[in-house]
Design a protein around this motif. Sequence first.
Motif, PDB file in Angstrom:
ATOM      1  N   VAL A 266       0.848  -1.196   0.000  1.00  0.00           N
ATOM      2  CA  VAL A 266       0.000   0.000   0.000  1.00  0.00           C
ATOM      3  C   VAL A 266       0.886   1.249   0.000  1.00  0.00           C
ATOM      4  CG1 VAL A 266      -0.267  -0.001   2.546  1.00  0.00           C
ATOM      5  CG2 VAL A 266      -2.006   1.103   1.087  1.00  0.00           C
ATOM      6  N   GLN A 267       0.462   2.241  -0.780  1.00  0.00           N
ATOM      7  CA  GLN A 267       1.280   3.428  -1.045  1.00  0.00           C
ATOM      8  C   GLN A 267       0.392   4.667  -1.125  1.00  0.00           C
ATOM      9  OE1 GLN A 267       4.104   5.045  -1.136  1.00  0.00           O
ATOM     10  NE2 GLN A 267       5.154   4.326  -2.992  1.00  0.00           N
ATOM     11  N   VAL A 362      -0.941  -1.072   6.413  1.00  0.00           N
ATOM     12  CA  VAL A 362      -0.761   0.375   6.531  1.00  0.00           C
ATOM     13  C   VAL A 362       0.689   0.712   6.203  1.00  0.00           C
ATOM     14  CG1 VAL A 362      -0.257   0.247   9.021  1.00  0.00           C
ATOM     15  CG2 VAL A 362      -1.125   2.382   8.035  1.00  0.00           C
ATOM     16  N   GLN A 363       0.900   1.886   5.666  1.00  0.00           N
ATOM     17  CA  GLN A 363       2.257   2.310   5.355  1.00  0.00           C
ATOM     18  C   GLN A 363       3.097   2.414   6.627  1.00  0.00           C
ATOM     19  OE1 GLN A 363       0.408   5.540   2.551  1.00  0.00           O
ATOM     20  NE2 GLN A 363       2.630   5.596   2.265  1.00  0.00           N
ATOM     21  N   PRO A 364       4.336   1.941   6.571  1.00  0.00           N
ATOM     22  CA  PRO A 364       5.200   2.054   7.739  1.00  0.00           C
ATOM     23  C   PRO A 364       5.598   3.507   7.986  1.00  0.00           C
ATOM     24  CG  PRO A 364       6.434   1.199   5.887  1.00  0.00           C
ATOM     25  CD  PRO A 364       5.006   1.260   5.450  1.00  0.00           C
ATOM     26  N   GLU A 365       5.814   3.836   9.271  1.00  0.00           N
ATOM     27  CA  GLU A 365       6.124   5.218   9.613  1.00  0.00           C
ATOM     28  C   GLU A 365       7.478   5.663   9.079  1.00  0.00           C
ATOM     29  OE1 GLU A 365       6.894   7.999  13.588  1.00  0.00           O
ATOM     30  OE2 GLU A 365       6.049   5.992  13.819  1.00  0.00           O
ATOM     31  N   LEU A 377      10.337  -0.111  -3.217  1.00  0.00           N
ATOM     32  CA  LEU A 377       9.161  -0.194  -2.343  1.00  0.00           C
ATOM     33  C   LEU A 377       9.244   0.759  -1.154  1.00  0.00           C
ATOM     34  CD1 LEU A 377       8.543  -4.064  -2.290  1.00  0.00           C
ATOM     35  CD2 LEU A 377       7.980  -2.413  -4.056  1.00  0.00           C
ATOM     36  N   ASN A 378       9.611   2.001  -1.425  1.00  0.00           N
ATOM     37  CA  ASN A 378       9.537   3.001  -0.357  1.00  0.00           C
ATOM     38  C   ASN A 378       8.079   3.403  -0.187  1.00  0.00           C
ATOM     39  OD1 ASN A 378       9.751   4.992   1.521  1.00  0.00           O
ATOM     40  ND2 ASN A 378      10.790   6.452   0.192  1.00  0.00           N
ATOM     41  N   THR A 379       7.443   2.778   0.768  1.00  0.00           N
ATOM     42  CA  THR A 379       6.028   3.067   1.041  1.00  0.00           C
ATOM     43  C   THR A 379       5.857   3.684   2.428  1.00  0.00           C
ATOM     44  OG1 THR A 379       5.735   0.804   1.834  1.00  0.00           O
ATOM     45  CG2 THR A 379       5.206   1.225  -0.472  1.00  0.00           C
ATOM     46  N   SER A 380       6.923   4.275   2.960  1.00  0.00           N
ATOM     47  CA  SER A 380       6.832   4.916   4.273  1.00  0.00           C
ATOM     48  C   SER A 380       5.888   6.114   4.204  1.00  0.00           C
ATOM     49  CB  SER A 380       8.212   5.360   4.733  1.00  0.00           C
ATOM     50  OG  SER A 380       8.789   6.257   3.793  1.00  0.00           O
TER      51      SER A 380
END
Length: 393
Positions: A266-267, A362-365, A377-380
């Motif tokens: 998820v992004q 959910v996107q990681p913090e 996959l930078n989805t922070s």
Amino acid sequence: MPGVKGPSDYSKEPPRHPCLKINSKEPFNAEPPRSALISSYVTPADLFYKRNHGPIPIVDDLERYCVSISGLIENPNELFMKDIRMLPKYNVAATLQCAGNRRTAMSKTRKVRGVGWDVSALGNAVWGGAKLADVLELVGIPKLSSTTQSGGKHVEFVSIDKCKEENGGPYKASIPLSQATNPLADVLLAYEMNGESLNRDHGYPLRVVVPGVIGARSVKWLDSINLIAEECQGFFMQKDYKMFPPSVDWDKINWSTRKPQMDFPVQSAICSLEDVHAIKPGKVKVGGYAVAGGGRGIERVDVSVDGGKTWMEAFRYQKTGIPYIADDPSSDKWAWVFFEVTVDVAHSTEIIAKAVDIAANVQPEKVEDIWNLRGILNTSWHRVKVGVGHSNM
């Protein structure tokens, strides 16, 4: 390949839109301004990100162009464009996203290798073409098959495109046969983009579109389809686009320990504001995109103007003004969702967005937690710093 050739140099590249931010000139890799992304639910072809590994192929005789289907099947065949166009045509709204989207932000934590993308290495288009499940049925592979009679379990797509990573050979990738033969997976052999023939940058005359999966598997300028027993052994399946933990660096990498990346997590990203943006104090409209892999809908987008202490839920939509409902038949399951919320900003701050999909992913913090040496996959949480002051700032 009859009718289509992959040039050895960059002297015959197609024209490109002047607003694109060029991240690499040869091969050409570029993205639109982030504000352009949310100006249209369907991304115009000239503003759709360009991701290439070599010179753009040239079609000199469309009548002679054909795709060979061979490997572990009983009835190898060659299909011409007229054969593919005779199959039922489907239009599928699908967002393609480069696995390296938002790599630049990840590289600020620690250096990574790869094209330096901002937040716009993605786009949403209506792809038109034949379902791969129907094409494979023409050569005797029934729908919902996971293996052929000869032991084929993966479908490999080989491009006309030549790239240095393959030592001058073609770009290639594969997906499982079970996905390729499932009509609900909507994998297409596409010859149209937004109701028009594909342009050269996006795979003319024929490309694969694999919805819900990183863009690297949607092979352009299709040359051949092979039924194989194992995953494709090409560079971009075996030596790239794999997710490693933050502890692994280039000195101790073992590519065989990881599976090729397929679904995108998820992004989301804010596109209405640049970093750093000078704004007047008061009400500010925050808008952007959210998308999840695997056809998972977007359940929520949260926006914070105080660094993540408190959150507001944003309005989600695909059609302007009409609320989006995840997993509803009226929603495009493979496509992005726009979000919008009006917030009060009194002083300089960091505005943050994070999305949640229907599986509660959910996107990681923190980007540090998902840092990997290839910068994929930078989805922070997406963060935009805004400076608040007078208009003459």
